[in-house]
Design an enzyme around this catalytic site. Structure first.
Site, short mmCIF file in Angstrom:
data_model
loop_
_atom_site.label_atom_id
_atom_site.label_comp_id
_atom_site.label_asym_id
_atom_site.label_seq_id
_atom_site.Cartn_x
_atom_site.Cartn_y
_atom_site.Cartn_z
N LYS A 171 0.84 -1.20 0.00
CA LYS A 171 0.00 0.00 0.00
C LYS A 171 0.87 1.25 0.00
O LYS A 171 2.08 1.19 0.26
CB LYS A 171 -0.93 0.00 1.21
CG LYS A 171 -0.22 0.05 2.56
CD LYS A 171 -1.23 0.01 3.69
CE LYS A 171 -0.51 0.07 5.04
NZ LYS A 171 -1.46 0.09 6.17
N ARG B 44 -10.77 1.43 14.36
CA ARG B 44 -10.61 2.16 13.10
C ARG B 44 -11.71 1.71 12.14
O ARG B 44 -12.67 2.44 11.92
CB ARG B 44 -9.21 1.91 12.54
CG ARG B 44 -8.87 2.73 11.31
CD ARG B 44 -7.40 2.64 10.95
NE ARG B 44 -6.95 1.27 10.66
CZ ARG B 44 -5.72 0.96 10.27
NH1 ARG B 44 -4.80 1.92 10.16
NH2 ARG B 44 -5.39 -0.29 10.02
N TYR C 238 16.78 30.59 4.22
CA TYR C 238 15.73 31.40 4.83
C TYR C 238 15.92 31.47 6.35
O TYR C 238 16.17 30.47 7.01
CB TYR C 238 14.35 30.79 4.55
CG TYR C 238 13.91 30.86 3.12
CD1 TYR C 238 13.74 32.08 2.47
CD2 TYR C 238 13.63 29.70 2.41
CE1 TYR C 238 13.32 32.14 1.15
CE2 TYR C 238 13.20 29.74 1.09
CZ TYR C 238 13.05 30.96 0.47
OH TYR C 238 12.63 31.01 -0.84
N MET D 225 11.89 24.57 -0.17
CA MET D 225 10.96 23.74 -0.92
C MET D 225 11.66 22.82 -1.93
O MET D 225 11.31 21.66 -2.07
CB MET D 225 9.94 24.61 -1.66
CG MET D 225 8.87 23.83 -2.39
SD MET D 225 7.68 24.89 -3.25
CE MET D 225 6.81 25.63 -1.85
#
Length: 374
Positions: A46, A144, A271, A319
């Site tokens: 998964k 769940r 930054y 980023m």
């Protein structure tokens, strides 16, 4: 010699993830060796195989001892089918009732645990003429999804009688495998349910990677292998016997230096200037950032390997880029900095961030090319 395969995605960047298929095979064989011979083994792929690429590694898993595969959603199962993966595939998560027919058409096994599921399965059978393949999911303490343990026997008997279903198994999921007392409560609930039903021809699975290392549950005949396939260990109990298979690391993360420059004494990096140069420092930039799945919270806390030497990451991770202090290392643009390997582990990243290795491998999939090696 290193054989390399690449997925068909954008590779016009100097950063990538390498997946060692030989180590995938080694880990699968090691887990298989650690599994009783009378029990089947489901390999969990998964979340795109925890970020490793389900379509690319599935053939290796099946060739190395997996009897079937597990996914989280119908879409993940369909991806495997479109890649000509023809083994049994179980959708472990909750399937929307409106999508049951799609699962049937893709020959997927689905988890059911409600009357709504039964109604949707019956409708899918009437539309397609194909009996939906199902496993019943029990909730023994995860809270769940799943039918409650005290209602499970009745529901399973109803499923057993439904001639429009192909009923293949019953399963549950351990919430706290690292805690033996809490896990025993779930095992007791599981045993109680199983003792009340006809198990003829059914796959019964309760143990995940951690569970298989720590517990024996006679009322089961299949294990689910997850994080261990990828060379990582889950949280385990601090007491009692643990059957820990030998695992090899699978994933490495690499990036090429795109720029080298000198930061002078007192100058800040990136930054917020969270790192300040003390003396003149040689700074290397690589095109890898938090949009690629390297959390910003690791800023100034990790290191990489450059030409055999450890180099600290400095300044805030941005980023798309991050910087390393490579002062004293002979290097040039194009040289590779390795952020994840045997020494620089994702377990260390998880410890820094107060999270688990699973989460971090899954993050490294947004836009990084995958390169598969043997």
């Amino acid at each position: 010699m290193k054989n390399v395969r690449q997925t068909n995605i954008n590779i016009h960047r100097d950063s990538w993830v390498e997946i060692n298929l030989e180590n995938i095979a080694y880990n699968m064989r090691s887990i298989r060796k650690n599994t009783p011979k009378d029990k089947k083994l489901l390999a969990v792929v998964k979340a795109d195989a925890y970020g490793h690429g389900s379509v690319m590694i599935a053939p290796t898993l099946l060739a190395s001892g997996a009897d079937m595969l597990g996914v989280a959603s119908i879409d993940e199962g369909v991806d495997l089918r479109q890649a000509k993966i023809n083994c049994d595939i179980l959708v472990l998560g909750a399937v929307p009732v409106w999508a049951v027919e799609s699962a049937v058409n893709a020959d997927l096994i689905i988890a059911i645990f409600s009357e709504e599921h039964l109604a949707a399965c019956k409708q899918a059978f009437e539309r397609t003429g194909k009996r939906p393949k199902v496993h019943v999911k029990l909730d023994t303490g995860m809270n769940r999804i799943g039918v409650a343990a005290d209602m499970a026997a009745g529901f399973i008997n109803e499923v057993r009688k439904a001639d429009y279903l192909e009923f293949g198994g019953v399963f549950t999921h351990l919430a706290n495998a690292e805690n033996r007392a809490k896990t025993q409560i779930q095992i007791d609930r599981w045993n109680s349910v199983i003792s009340q039903i006809d198990t003829t021809g059914l796959l019964l699975h309760i143990l995940n990677t951690a569970g298989a290392m720590c517990y024996d549950v006679p009322n089961s005949n299949m294990y689910r292998a997850g994080i261990g396939i990828y060379g990582l260990y889950p949280d385990l109990p601090q007491d009692g016997e643990i059957r820990r298979p030998d695992l090899k690391p699978v994933m490495s993360l690499k990036a090429r230096i795109v720029n080298i420059h000198e930061a002078h004494d007192g100058e800040g990096i990136s930054y917020g200037h969270t790192f300040t140069a003390h003396g003149n420092r040689k700074i290397a930039t690589v095109p890898l950032g938090y949009a690629d799945g390297v959390p910003r919270g690791l800023s100034n806390k990790i290191s990489g390997n450059l030409n055999g030497k450890d180099v600290p990451q400095v300044g805030n991770i941005t980023m798309d880029q991050m910087m390393f202090d490579i002062t004293g290392v002979d290097a040039k643009p194009g040289d590779i900095i390795t952020l994840l390997d045997e020494k620089h582990s994702i377990d260390n990243w998880a410890k820094i961030l107060g999270t688990i290795n699973y989460e971090l491998t899954c993050r490294l999939k947004v836009r990084l090319p995958r390169v598969y090696t043997r």
